[in-house]
Design a protein around this motif. Structure first.
Motif, short mmCIF file in Angstrom:
data_model
loop_
_atom_site.label_atom_id
_atom_site.label_comp_id
_atom_site.label_asym_id
_atom_site.label_seq_id
_atom_site.Cartn_x
_atom_site.Cartn_y
_atom_site.Cartn_z
N SER A 73 0.88 -1.39 0.20
CA SER A 73 -0.12 -0.10 -0.18
C SER A 73 0.89 0.93 0.48
O SER A 73 2.46 1.14 0.52
CB SER A 73 -0.58 -0.02 1.40
N ASP A 75 0.44 5.29 1.83
CA ASP A 75 -0.64 6.21 1.90
C ASP A 75 0.23 6.89 2.02
O ASP A 75 1.13 7.39 2.61
CB ASP A 75 -0.46 5.58 3.27
N PRO A 78 -3.85 10.46 -0.84
CA PRO A 78 -4.42 9.20 -1.14
C PRO A 78 -4.06 8.08 -0.94
O PRO A 78 -2.54 7.60 -0.56
CB PRO A 78 -3.28 9.99 -2.79
N SER A 79 -4.49 6.95 -0.39
CA SER A 79 -4.49 5.93 -0.20
C SER A 79 -5.01 4.76 -0.94
O SER A 79 -5.90 4.82 -1.93
CB SER A 79 -5.66 5.67 1.11
N ILE A 80 -3.77 4.15 -1.52
CA ILE A 80 -3.64 2.96 -3.27
C ILE A 80 -3.28 1.76 -2.44
O ILE A 80 -2.08 1.62 -1.34
CB ILE A 80 -2.80 3.61 -3.70
N LYS A 94 -5.55 -1.02 -6.21
CA LYS A 94 -7.33 -0.42 -5.76
C LYS A 94 -6.85 1.06 -4.58
O LYS A 94 -6.02 1.13 -3.76
CB LYS A 94 -8.39 -1.58 -4.41
N ALA A 95 -7.84 2.49 -4.99
CA ALA A 95 -7.90 3.00 -4.32
C ALA A 95 -8.70 2.87 -2.93
O ALA A 95 -10.36 2.59 -3.31
CB ALA A 95 -8.51 4.95 -5.02
N TYR A 96 -8.71 3.42 -1.82
CA TYR A 96 -9.37 4.12 -0.96
C TYR A 96 -10.05 5.34 -0.30
O TYR A 96 -10.84 5.25 0.25
CB TYR A 96 -9.21 3.69 0.58
N GLY A 100 -6.98 8.66 -3.97
CA GLY A 100 -6.48 7.51 -4.33
C GLY A 100 -6.66 7.43 -6.10
O GLY A 100 -6.52 6.85 -6.91
N GLU A 101 -8.34 7.31 -5.84
CA GLU A 101 -8.55 7.17 -7.39
C GLU A 101 -8.13 8.27 -8.50
O GLU A 101 -8.15 7.43 -9.24
CB GLU A 101 -10.18 7.58 -6.79
N LEU A 104 -5.15 6.70 -9.48
CA LEU A 104 -4.85 5.58 -10.63
C LEU A 104 -5.67 5.60 -11.96
O LEU A 104 -5.43 4.63 -12.85
CB LEU A 104 -5.82 4.84 -9.65
N SER A 185 -6.92 0.56 3.55
CA SER A 185 -4.63 0.18 3.34
C SER A 185 -4.37 -0.13 4.01
O SER A 185 -4.85 -0.26 5.45
CB SER A 185 -4.22 0.68 2.37
#
Length: 274
Positions: A73, A75, A78-80, A94-96, A100-101, A104, A185
């Motif tokens: 992950s 972090d 953004p959290s990916i 995956k983005a949390y 993060g989205e 991506l 994440s």
């Protein structure tokens, strides 16, 4: 007499099916085939079975390659999280959170080697705004014992070559399932567990809305408070009695010069370099 017999046979007519069956019978007698009609059906059945087995094996192999067995992950705010297969290739990203989205959406990470994917995420244009103030990405590895050490070393080497200092965390694979159950994440869930040790009132929902910098700042505050308390306790246990101006025998060892040990709690952080 001969004419009568010939006339009698002249009235006999064989239909087409009889002719064909007779021809087939004579052919089978010559070639020795006993079950001519069953062989095409048998070949077809065997071919279908082989085809089904090949397709099943191919589908199972494809699922095996696509199955994530470890996670890395990233972090900041953004959290990916990247899911890696047995060959250390990215099979899921995956983005949390919305930040993060957005990251991506800029990148194509699937089937990349995990170190290349990490570098792409950290160095992409969308991440620059979050790292402009010197914030440190937290790179967390969740893997079993057979792969954990190798992945952790790979992540550390990768972070060591980046322009930004990174914090590195390694956890057991079981923590990944707990993190996913909490919709966090691996890295942020680990930070939540660290913070909850100091503040039992903090919740998963609280951490979900916080950036890693905010979580780490709160952890640092609690650690600093603990350090100050530890320093005060060490002074009080030094063995010096203010009333007598000498050694307090209750706090000294048998030789009169020792100090009791004091266990401190540490929170491991790494700036990307060993």
């Amino acid at each position: 007499m001969t004419n009568r017999i010939q006339d009698a046979f002249d009235h006999i007519r064989a239909d087409a099916s009889l002719k064909e069956s007779t021809k087939q019978f004579l052919y089978d007698k010559r070639t020795g085939n006993r079950y001519p009609r069953r062989r095409p059906a048998m070949r077809y059945a065997v071919s279908m079975i082989c085809a089904v087995l090949i397709l099943a094996a191919g589908a199972a192999g494809y699922s095996w390659v696509r199955m994530p067995v470890s996670y890395v992950s990233i972090d900041v705010n953004p959290s990916i999280e990247l899911g890696l297969n047995r060959f250390d290739r990215v099979v899921s990203a995956k983005a949390y959170n919305a930040e993060g989205e957005a990251i991506l959406d800029e990148l194509s990470l699937k089937w990349k080697r995990y170190t290349d994917a990490l570098h792409a995420v950290i160095e992409c244009e969308g991440m620059r705004a979050y790292l402009a103030d010197g914030e440190e990405p937290v790179l967390a590895v969740a893997a079993d014992q057979t792969r954990g050490q190798e992945l952790e070393q790979g992540v550390r080497r990768c972070s060591g070559h980046m322009r930004h200092h990174c914090q590195n965390v390694s956890v057991d694979l079981d923590m990944a399932s707990q993190a996913h159950h909490s919709d966090l994440s691996v890295g942020k869930y680990y930070a939540y567990l660290q913070l909850s040790q100091y503040d039992s009132s903090v919740t998963v929902d609280d951490c979900r809305e916080m950036s890693m910098a905010e979580i780490n700042a709160r952890i640092s505050e609690y650690e600093q408070t603990d350090d100050e308390e530890d320093a005060g306790n060490t002074d009080n246990e030094s063995g010096y009695d203010e009333n007598t101006g000498g050694c307090n025998l209750d706090s000294c060892d048998g030789n009169g010069g020792g100090m009791p040990s004091h266990q401190r709690r540490h929170h491991h952080r790494n700036g990307g370099h060993e």
